[in-house]
Write a protein that holds these residues in place. Structure first.
Motif, short mmCIF file in Angstrom:
data_model
loop_
_atom_site.label_atom_id
_atom_site.label_comp_id
_atom_site.label_asym_id
_atom_site.label_seq_id
_atom_site.Cartn_x
_atom_site.Cartn_y
_atom_site.Cartn_z
N ASN A 22 3.82 1.33 -4.75
CA ASN A 22 4.30 0.22 -3.95
C ASN A 22 3.89 0.54 -2.52
O ASN A 22 4.23 1.60 -1.99
CB ASN A 22 5.82 0.10 -4.07
CG ASN A 22 6.36 -1.15 -3.41
OD1 ASN A 22 5.91 -1.55 -2.34
ND2 ASN A 22 7.35 -1.78 -4.04
N ARG A 23 3.16 -0.37 -1.89
CA ARG A 23 2.62 -0.10 -0.55
C ARG A 23 3.72 0.24 0.45
O ARG A 23 3.50 1.01 1.41
CB ARG A 23 1.82 -1.32 -0.05
CG ARG A 23 1.09 -1.10 1.29
CD ARG A 23 -0.06 -0.14 1.12
NE ARG A 23 -0.77 0.10 2.37
CZ ARG A 23 -0.47 1.08 3.22
NH1 ARG A 23 0.55 1.88 2.97
NH2 ARG A 23 -1.18 1.27 4.32
N THR A 24 4.92 -0.29 0.25
CA THR A 24 6.01 -0.03 1.19
C THR A 24 6.52 1.40 1.12
O THR A 24 7.27 1.84 1.99
CB THR A 24 7.18 -1.00 0.95
OG1 THR A 24 7.67 -0.83 -0.39
CG2 THR A 24 6.74 -2.44 1.14
N GLU A 28 1.65 3.21 7.04
CA GLU A 28 0.58 2.29 7.38
C GLU A 28 -0.63 3.01 7.96
O GLU A 28 -1.76 2.59 7.77
CB GLU A 28 1.08 1.24 8.38
CG GLU A 28 2.03 0.22 7.78
CD GLU A 28 1.35 -0.67 6.75
OE1 GLU A 28 0.13 -0.90 6.88
OE2 GLU A 28 2.03 -1.12 5.82
N ARG A 30 -3.79 4.80 8.49
CA ARG A 30 -4.83 5.07 7.50
C ARG A 30 -5.19 6.55 7.42
O ARG A 30 -5.46 7.07 6.34
CB ARG A 30 -6.08 4.24 7.82
CG ARG A 30 -5.95 2.76 7.56
CD ARG A 30 -5.98 2.45 6.07
NE ARG A 30 -5.86 1.03 5.85
CZ ARG A 30 -6.89 0.20 5.72
NH1 ARG A 30 -8.12 0.67 5.80
NH2 ARG A 30 -6.70 -1.10 5.51
N MET A 64 -2.56 0.37 -4.50
CA MET A 64 -1.34 0.18 -3.72
C MET A 64 -1.02 -1.30 -3.70
O MET A 64 -1.87 -2.11 -3.30
CB MET A 64 -1.53 0.74 -2.31
CG MET A 64 -1.66 2.26 -2.29
SD MET A 64 -2.48 2.90 -0.79
CE MET A 64 -4.22 2.63 -1.18
N SER A 66 1.67 -4.79 -3.14
CA SER A 66 2.76 -5.37 -2.36
C SER A 66 2.82 -6.86 -2.63
O SER A 66 1.85 -7.45 -3.11
CB SER A 66 2.56 -5.10 -0.86
OG SER A 66 1.30 -5.58 -0.42
N TYR A 77 -3.47 -6.36 -3.51
CA TYR A 77 -3.97 -5.15 -4.16
C TYR A 77 -4.87 -4.42 -3.17
O TYR A 77 -5.92 -4.93 -2.79
CB TYR A 77 -4.73 -5.54 -5.43
CG TYR A 77 -5.72 -4.54 -5.98
CD1 TYR A 77 -5.39 -3.20 -6.17
CD2 TYR A 77 -6.99 -4.96 -6.38
CE1 TYR A 77 -6.30 -2.30 -6.71
CE2 TYR A 77 -7.91 -4.07 -6.93
CZ TYR A 77 -7.56 -2.75 -7.09
OH TYR A 77 -8.47 -1.87 -7.62
N PHE A 78 -4.44 -3.25 -2.74
CA PHE A 78 -5.18 -2.42 -1.81
C PHE A 78 -5.67 -1.19 -2.57
O PHE A 78 -4.87 -0.45 -3.16
CB PHE A 78 -4.27 -2.02 -0.64
CG PHE A 78 -4.90 -1.14 0.40
CD1 PHE A 78 -6.21 -1.31 0.80
CD2 PHE A 78 -4.16 -0.13 1.00
CE1 PHE A 78 -6.78 -0.51 1.77
CE2 PHE A 78 -4.72 0.69 1.97
CZ PHE A 78 -6.03 0.50 2.35
#
Length: 364
Positions: A22-24, A28, A30, A64, A66, A77-78
Protein backbone atom coordinates in the motif's frame (compact mmCIF):
# COMPACT_ATOMS: atom_id res chain seq x y z
CA UNK A 1 13.91 -1.09 17.52
CA UNK A 2 16.52 -2.52 15.17
CA UNK A 3 14.19 -3.19 12.22
CA UNK A 4 11.15 -1.60 10.62
CA UNK A 5 8.26 -3.81 9.56
CA UNK A 6 6.26 -2.90 6.43
CA UNK A 7 2.89 -4.57 5.62
CA UNK A 8 2.98 -6.36 2.28
CA UNK A 9 1.33 -8.95 0.07
CA UNK A 10 3.62 -11.25 -1.90
CA UNK A 11 2.19 -12.21 -5.30
CA UNK A 12 3.07 -14.08 -8.39
CA UNK A 13 1.75 -11.83 -11.12
CA UNK A 14 1.81 -13.50 -14.53
CA UNK A 15 5.34 -14.84 -14.98
CA UNK A 16 6.88 -12.39 -12.49
CA UNK A 17 6.89 -12.18 -8.70
CA UNK A 18 7.35 -9.60 -5.98
CA UNK A 19 5.99 -7.64 -3.02
CA UNK A 20 2.87 -5.48 -3.34
CA UNK A 21 2.63 -2.55 -0.94
CA UNK A 22 0.00 0.00 0.00
CA UNK A 23 1.66 3.23 -1.13
CA UNK A 24 0.60 4.97 2.08
CA UNK A 25 2.84 2.61 4.06
CA UNK A 26 5.96 3.93 2.31
CA UNK A 27 7.63 7.36 2.25
CA UNK A 28 7.15 9.74 -0.68
CA UNK A 29 10.83 10.64 -1.02
CA UNK A 30 12.10 8.67 -4.04
CA UNK A 31 15.70 8.37 -2.86
CA UNK A 32 14.65 6.96 0.50
CA UNK A 33 12.05 4.75 -1.16
CA UNK A 34 14.73 3.33 -3.46
CA UNK A 35 16.94 2.42 -0.49
CA UNK A 36 14.00 0.70 1.22
CA UNK A 37 13.17 -1.37 -1.87
CA UNK A 38 16.83 -2.29 -2.36
CA UNK A 39 16.85 -3.61 1.21
CA UNK A 40 13.51 -5.42 0.80
CA UNK A 41 14.71 -7.22 -2.33
CA UNK A 42 18.30 -7.77 -1.17
CA UNK A 43 19.77 -6.14 -4.25
CA UNK A 44 23.55 -6.31 -4.47
CA UNK A 45 24.00 -10.08 -4.29
CA UNK A 46 23.34 -12.64 -7.00
CA UNK A 47 20.84 -14.67 -4.96
CA UNK A 48 19.37 -11.65 -3.12
CA UNK A 49 20.07 -13.76 -0.05
CA UNK A 50 19.47 -10.88 2.40
CA UNK A 51 16.06 -10.00 0.95
CA UNK A 52 13.02 -11.50 -0.70
CA UNK A 53 14.17 -11.13 -4.31
CA UNK A 54 14.80 -14.28 -6.29
CA UNK A 55 18.05 -13.52 -8.08
CA UNK A 56 16.40 -12.73 -11.43
CA UNK A 57 14.94 -9.57 -12.93
CA UNK A 58 11.47 -11.16 -13.01
CA UNK A 59 11.60 -11.72 -9.23
CA UNK A 60 12.93 -8.31 -8.15
CA UNK A 61 9.86 -6.29 -9.11
CA UNK A 62 7.73 -4.18 -6.76
CA UNK A 63 4.15 -2.89 -6.99
CA UNK A 64 2.82 -0.01 -4.88
CA UNK A 65 -0.93 0.58 -4.89
CA UNK A 66 -3.25 3.37 -3.77
CA UNK A 67 -6.77 4.59 -4.33
CA UNK A 68 -6.84 6.71 -7.47
CA UNK A 69 -7.98 10.31 -7.90
CA UNK A 70 -8.16 9.75 -11.65
CA UNK A 71 -11.78 10.03 -12.83
CA UNK A 72 -11.47 6.86 -14.94
CA UNK A 73 -9.55 4.70 -12.47
CA UNK A 74 -10.06 2.94 -9.16
CA UNK A 75 -6.43 2.13 -8.38
CA UNK A 76 -3.09 3.83 -9.02
CA UNK A 77 -0.32 1.33 -9.76
CA UNK A 78 3.24 2.53 -9.19
CA UNK A 79 5.93 0.09 -10.33
CA UNK A 80 9.62 -0.25 -9.47
CA UNK A 81 12.21 -2.48 -11.09
CA UNK A 82 14.90 -3.27 -8.54
CA UNK A 83 18.17 -4.59 -9.91
CA UNK A 84 19.50 -7.97 -8.86
CA UNK A 85 23.13 -6.94 -8.47
CA UNK A 86 23.92 -3.24 -8.64
CA UNK A 87 21.69 -1.82 -5.87
CA UNK A 88 19.66 0.41 -8.15
CA UNK A 89 15.95 1.05 -8.72
CA UNK A 90 14.33 2.14 -11.98
CA UNK A 91 10.97 3.92 -11.58
CA UNK A 92 10.56 4.69 -15.30
CA UNK A 93 9.07 1.48 -16.73
CA UNK A 94 5.96 -0.46 -15.89
CA UNK A 95 5.40 -4.23 -15.82
CA UNK A 96 2.38 -5.97 -17.29
CA UNK A 97 3.00 -9.28 -15.53
CA UNK A 98 3.14 -7.64 -12.10
CA UNK A 99 0.06 -5.70 -13.23
CA UNK A 100 -1.74 -9.07 -13.35
CA UNK A 101 -1.68 -9.12 -9.56
CA UNK A 102 -2.80 -5.51 -9.05
CA UNK A 103 -6.52 -6.29 -9.16
CA UNK A 104 -6.32 -9.17 -6.67
CA UNK A 105 -3.91 -7.23 -4.44
CA UNK A 106 -6.15 -4.15 -4.39
CA UNK A 107 -9.06 -6.36 -3.35
CA UNK A 108 -7.00 -8.15 -0.70
CA UNK A 109 -5.82 -4.80 0.69
CA UNK A 110 -9.37 -3.43 0.84
CA UNK A 111 -8.58 -0.62 -1.60
CA UNK A 112 -11.58 -1.69 -3.69
CA UNK A 113 -14.64 -3.80 -2.85
CA UNK A 114 -15.75 -6.84 -4.88
CA UNK A 115 -18.83 -6.33 -7.06
CA UNK A 116 -20.27 -9.79 -7.67
CA UNK A 117 -18.77 -12.94 -9.12
CA UNK A 118 -16.47 -10.82 -11.30
CA UNK A 119 -14.98 -7.49 -10.31
CA UNK A 120 -13.77 -4.90 -12.80
CA UNK A 121 -10.76 -2.99 -11.52
CA UNK A 122 -9.82 0.14 -13.45
CA UNK A 123 -6.08 0.69 -13.08
CA UNK A 124 -4.01 3.78 -13.77
CA UNK A 125 -0.33 3.00 -14.37
CA UNK A 126 1.29 6.08 -12.86
CA UNK A 127 4.70 5.29 -14.40
CA UNK A 128 3.38 5.62 -17.95
CA UNK A 129 -0.13 7.08 -17.68
CA UNK A 130 -1.68 4.00 -19.29
CA UNK A 131 -5.19 2.86 -18.37
CA UNK A 132 -5.91 -0.83 -17.93
CA UNK A 133 -9.05 -2.74 -17.08
CA UNK A 134 -8.62 -5.96 -15.10
CA UNK A 135 -11.43 -8.48 -14.67
CA UNK A 136 -10.90 -10.55 -11.52
CA UNK A 137 -12.90 -13.62 -10.47
CA UNK A 138 -14.53 -12.85 -7.08
CA UNK A 139 -17.17 -15.52 -6.32
CA UNK A 140 -18.90 -14.97 -2.98
CA UNK A 141 -17.00 -11.72 -2.59
CA UNK A 142 -13.55 -13.31 -2.36
CA UNK A 143 -10.70 -13.39 -4.84
CA UNK A 144 -10.48 -16.75 -6.61
CA UNK A 145 -7.03 -18.12 -7.28
CA UNK A 146 -7.83 -21.66 -8.40
CA UNK A 147 -9.14 -22.18 -11.91
CA UNK A 148 -8.52 -23.68 -15.34
CA UNK A 149 -6.53 -20.88 -17.02
CA UNK A 150 -2.96 -21.76 -18.01
CA UNK A 151 -0.15 -19.43 -19.08
CA UNK A 152 3.17 -20.66 -20.40
CA UNK A 153 6.00 -20.17 -17.94
CA UNK A 154 3.83 -20.93 -14.88
CA UNK A 155 3.10 -24.51 -13.78
CA UNK A 156 -0.48 -25.70 -13.41
CA UNK A 157 -3.63 -23.66 -13.83
CA UNK A 158 -5.29 -20.79 -11.98
CA UNK A 159 -8.26 -18.43 -12.12
CA UNK A 160 -8.17 -16.20 -15.21
CA UNK A 161 -7.48 -12.48 -15.03
CA UNK A 162 -8.41 -10.56 -18.16
CA UNK A 163 -6.44 -7.42 -18.93
CA UNK A 164 -7.49 -4.81 -21.46
CA UNK A 165 -4.90 -2.12 -22.19
CA UNK A 166 -5.99 1.27 -23.53
CA UNK A 167 -4.11 4.47 -24.39
CA UNK A 168 -0.76 2.70 -24.47
CA UNK A 169 0.61 4.15 -27.73
CA UNK A 170 3.40 6.60 -27.02
CA UNK A 171 2.89 6.31 -23.27
CA UNK A 172 6.63 6.67 -22.67
CA UNK A 173 8.01 8.62 -25.62
CA UNK A 174 4.90 10.43 -26.85
CA UNK A 175 4.41 8.68 -30.19
CA UNK A 176 4.17 5.26 -31.81
CA UNK A 177 7.46 5.76 -33.66
CA UNK A 178 9.66 7.95 -31.46
CA UNK A 179 12.39 8.31 -34.10
CA UNK A 180 9.80 9.21 -36.75
CA UNK A 181 10.77 6.20 -38.85
CA UNK A 182 9.40 2.71 -39.37
CA UNK A 183 12.98 1.54 -39.64
CA UNK A 184 16.34 2.90 -38.54
CA UNK A 185 19.83 1.54 -39.10
CA UNK A 186 22.12 1.61 -36.07
CA UNK A 187 25.60 0.12 -36.23
CA UNK A 188 24.63 -1.72 -39.41
CA UNK A 189 21.56 -3.34 -37.83
CA UNK A 190 18.07 -2.47 -39.06
CA UNK A 191 15.66 -1.83 -36.20
CA UNK A 192 12.15 -0.58 -35.52
CA UNK A 193 11.91 1.70 -32.48
CA UNK A 194 8.32 1.53 -31.24
CA UNK A 195 6.48 2.70 -28.13
CA UNK A 196 3.38 0.66 -27.32
CA UNK A 197 2.99 0.00 -23.58
CA UNK A 198 6.80 -0.16 -23.43
CA UNK A 199 9.45 1.46 -25.65
CA UNK A 200 11.16 -1.42 -27.44
CA UNK A 201 13.97 -1.60 -29.99
CA UNK A 202 13.10 -4.48 -32.32
CA UNK A 203 15.42 -6.26 -34.74
CA UNK A 204 15.50 -9.50 -36.68
CA UNK A 205 17.50 -12.32 -35.10
CA UNK A 206 19.31 -13.12 -38.35
CA UNK A 207 20.79 -9.61 -38.37
CA UNK A 208 22.94 -10.83 -35.45
CA UNK A 209 23.68 -14.20 -37.03
CA UNK A 210 21.19 -15.87 -34.68
CA UNK A 211 18.26 -18.17 -35.42
CA UNK A 212 15.91 -16.54 -32.91
CA UNK A 213 15.11 -19.95 -31.45
CA UNK A 214 17.95 -19.96 -28.92
CA UNK A 215 16.98 -20.56 -25.30
CA UNK A 216 17.22 -17.74 -22.78
CA UNK A 217 20.25 -19.46 -21.20
CA UNK A 218 22.00 -19.81 -24.56
CA UNK A 219 21.49 -16.12 -25.30
CA UNK A 220 22.69 -15.07 -21.85
CA UNK A 221 25.89 -17.03 -22.39
CA UNK A 222 26.47 -15.28 -25.73
CA UNK A 223 28.26 -12.19 -24.39
CA UNK A 224 29.36 -11.20 -27.90
CA UNK A 225 25.70 -10.64 -28.72
CA UNK A 226 25.19 -8.46 -25.63
CA UNK A 227 28.36 -6.52 -26.43
CA UNK A 228 26.81 -5.59 -29.76
CA UNK A 229 23.22 -5.22 -28.61
CA UNK A 230 23.77 -2.89 -25.65
CA UNK A 231 25.50 -0.02 -27.54
CA UNK A 232 22.77 -0.31 -30.18
CA UNK A 233 20.07 -0.09 -27.48
CA UNK A 234 21.70 2.97 -25.93
CA UNK A 235 21.92 4.77 -29.27
CA UNK A 236 18.31 3.85 -30.03
CA UNK A 237 17.30 5.31 -26.66
CA UNK A 238 19.00 8.57 -27.61
CA UNK A 239 17.27 8.63 -31.00
CA UNK A 240 13.93 7.94 -29.26
CA UNK A 241 14.37 11.07 -27.15
CA UNK A 242 15.04 9.14 -23.94
CA UNK A 243 18.50 10.61 -23.32
CA UNK A 244 21.25 8.52 -21.78
CA UNK A 245 19.68 5.12 -21.04
CA UNK A 246 22.89 3.47 -19.81
CA UNK A 247 21.46 3.05 -16.32
CA UNK A 248 17.84 2.48 -17.34
CA UNK A 249 16.07 -0.75 -18.20
CA UNK A 250 14.23 1.07 -21.01
CA UNK A 251 14.05 0.90 -23.91
CA UNK A 252 13.88 -2.87 -23.94
CA UNK A 253 15.25 -4.93 -26.82
CA UNK A 254 13.56 -7.70 -28.81
CA UNK A 255 14.53 -10.04 -31.64
CA UNK A 256 12.13 -11.62 -34.12
CA UNK A 257 12.11 -14.79 -36.21
CA UNK A 258 9.40 -16.73 -38.05
CA UNK A 259 7.12 -18.85 -35.86
CA UNK A 260 7.78 -22.57 -35.89
CA UNK A 261 5.12 -24.00 -33.56
CA UNK A 262 1.92 -22.68 -35.13
CA UNK A 263 2.10 -19.15 -33.73
CA UNK A 264 2.34 -15.80 -35.49
CA UNK A 265 5.97 -14.95 -34.76
CA UNK A 266 8.86 -15.98 -32.52
CA UNK A 267 10.42 -13.38 -30.22
CA UNK A 268 13.16 -13.09 -27.64
CA UNK A 269 12.82 -10.17 -25.22
CA UNK A 270 15.62 -8.65 -23.18
CA UNK A 271 15.27 -6.82 -19.84
CA UNK A 272 17.85 -5.68 -21.14
CA UNK A 273 20.79 -7.31 -19.31
CA UNK A 274 19.25 -10.77 -19.53
CA UNK A 275 16.81 -12.57 -21.81
CA UNK A 276 13.29 -12.79 -20.39
CA UNK A 277 12.52 -16.44 -19.58
CA UNK A 278 9.07 -15.99 -21.13
CA UNK A 279 7.62 -12.70 -22.43
CA UNK A 280 6.72 -9.39 -20.85
CA UNK A 281 3.06 -8.39 -21.14
CA UNK A 282 3.99 -4.85 -22.14
CA UNK A 283 6.64 -6.06 -24.56
CA UNK A 284 4.15 -8.47 -26.11
CA UNK A 285 1.85 -5.57 -27.00
CA UNK A 286 4.68 -3.68 -28.66
CA UNK A 287 5.85 -6.75 -30.59
CA UNK A 288 2.27 -7.49 -31.71
CA UNK A 289 1.94 -3.91 -32.95
CA UNK A 290 5.24 -4.23 -34.83
CA UNK A 291 3.92 -7.40 -36.47
CA UNK A 292 0.67 -5.72 -37.59
CA UNK A 293 2.14 -2.39 -38.73
CA UNK A 294 3.32 -2.55 -42.36
CA UNK A 295 6.85 -1.42 -43.11
CA UNK A 296 8.57 -2.51 -39.88
CA UNK A 297 11.44 -4.98 -39.51
CA UNK A 298 8.79 -7.67 -38.99
CA UNK A 299 7.72 -7.51 -42.66
CA UNK A 300 7.84 -10.97 -44.22
CA UNK A 301 8.33 -12.83 -40.93
CA UNK A 302 4.86 -13.36 -39.39
CA UNK A 303 2.30 -15.96 -40.27
CA UNK A 304 -0.82 -14.27 -41.70
CA UNK A 305 -3.34 -12.83 -39.25
CA UNK A 306 -7.03 -12.40 -40.04
CA UNK A 307 -9.88 -10.42 -38.59
CA UNK A 308 -10.02 -7.42 -36.34
CA UNK A 309 -9.46 -7.70 -33.44
CA UNK A 310 -6.51 -9.82 -34.55
CA UNK A 311 -5.01 -12.61 -32.48
CA UNK A 312 -1.20 -12.42 -32.45
CA UNK A 313 0.47 -15.49 -30.94
CA UNK A 314 4.05 -14.75 -29.89
CA UNK A 315 6.25 -17.79 -29.34
CA UNK A 316 8.80 -17.29 -26.53
CA UNK A 317 11.38 -19.48 -24.74
CA UNK A 318 8.79 -21.19 -22.51
CA UNK A 319 5.82 -21.43 -24.89
CA UNK A 320 3.65 -18.62 -26.24
CA UNK A 321 1.53 -15.64 -25.27
CA UNK A 322 -1.65 -14.49 -27.01
CA UNK A 323 -2.36 -10.82 -27.65
CA UNK A 324 -5.74 -9.71 -29.01
CA UNK A 325 -5.28 -6.41 -30.85
CA UNK A 326 -7.99 -3.99 -31.95
CA UNK A 327 -6.30 -1.84 -34.61
CA UNK A 328 -6.51 -0.25 -38.03
CA UNK A 329 -4.10 0.32 -40.88
CA UNK A 330 -5.27 3.39 -42.75
CA UNK A 331 -3.94 6.36 -44.72
CA UNK A 332 -2.39 7.75 -41.53
CA UNK A 333 -0.63 4.49 -40.74
CA UNK A 334 -1.08 1.96 -37.96
CA UNK A 335 -3.43 2.84 -35.09
CA UNK A 336 -3.88 0.65 -32.03
CA UNK A 337 -7.16 0.99 -30.13
CA UNK A 338 -6.64 -1.63 -27.41
CA UNK A 339 -4.79 -4.84 -26.61
CA UNK A 340 -6.09 -7.67 -24.45
CA UNK A 341 -4.35 -10.54 -22.70
CA UNK A 342 -5.23 -13.36 -20.33
CA UNK A 343 -3.01 -13.72 -17.25
CA UNK A 344 -3.16 -15.36 -13.84
CA UNK A 345 -1.89 -14.41 -10.39
CA UNK A 346 -1.60 -16.00 -6.97
CA UNK A 347 -1.20 -14.64 -3.46
CA UNK A 348 1.87 -16.39 -2.00
CA UNK A 349 2.29 -14.69 1.38
CA UNK A 350 1.30 -11.64 3.41
CA UNK A 351 2.40 -10.01 6.62
CA UNK A 352 5.39 -7.76 7.24
CA UNK A 353 8.72 -7.54 5.46
CA UNK A 354 11.56 -6.01 7.46
CA UNK A 355 14.30 -3.51 6.66
CA UNK A 356 17.03 -2.35 9.05
CA UNK A 357 16.07 0.74 11.04
CA UNK A 358 19.28 2.31 9.77
CA UNK A 359 17.73 2.19 6.28
CA UNK A 360 14.33 3.53 7.41
CA UNK A 361 12.95 4.13 10.87
CA UNK A 362 9.32 4.08 9.70
CA UNK A 363 8.84 7.85 9.68
CA UNK A 364 6.48 8.97 6.92
Amino acid sequence: MTQTGIPYHFFRGGTSRGPYFNRTDLPEDRDLLAQILISVVGSGQALNIDGIGGGAAVTTKVAMLSKSDHPDADIDYFFAQVSVLDRSVDFKPTCGNILSGVGPAALEMGLIAPTGDRTRVRIHSTNTGAMIEAIVETPNGRVAYEGEAAIDGVPGTAAPIYLNFMDVVGSNCGSLLPTGNLRDVIDGIEVTCMDVAMPVVIARADAFGLSGYESAAELDENRAFYDRMEPLRREAGRLMGMGDVSNSVTPKFAMLAPARDGGTITARYFMPKACHPTMAVTGAQCIASCVLAPGTVADGLPAPTTGNPALVVIEHPAGSIDVTVDYENGPDGFKLHSAGLLRTARLLARGEVFVPASVWDGTL
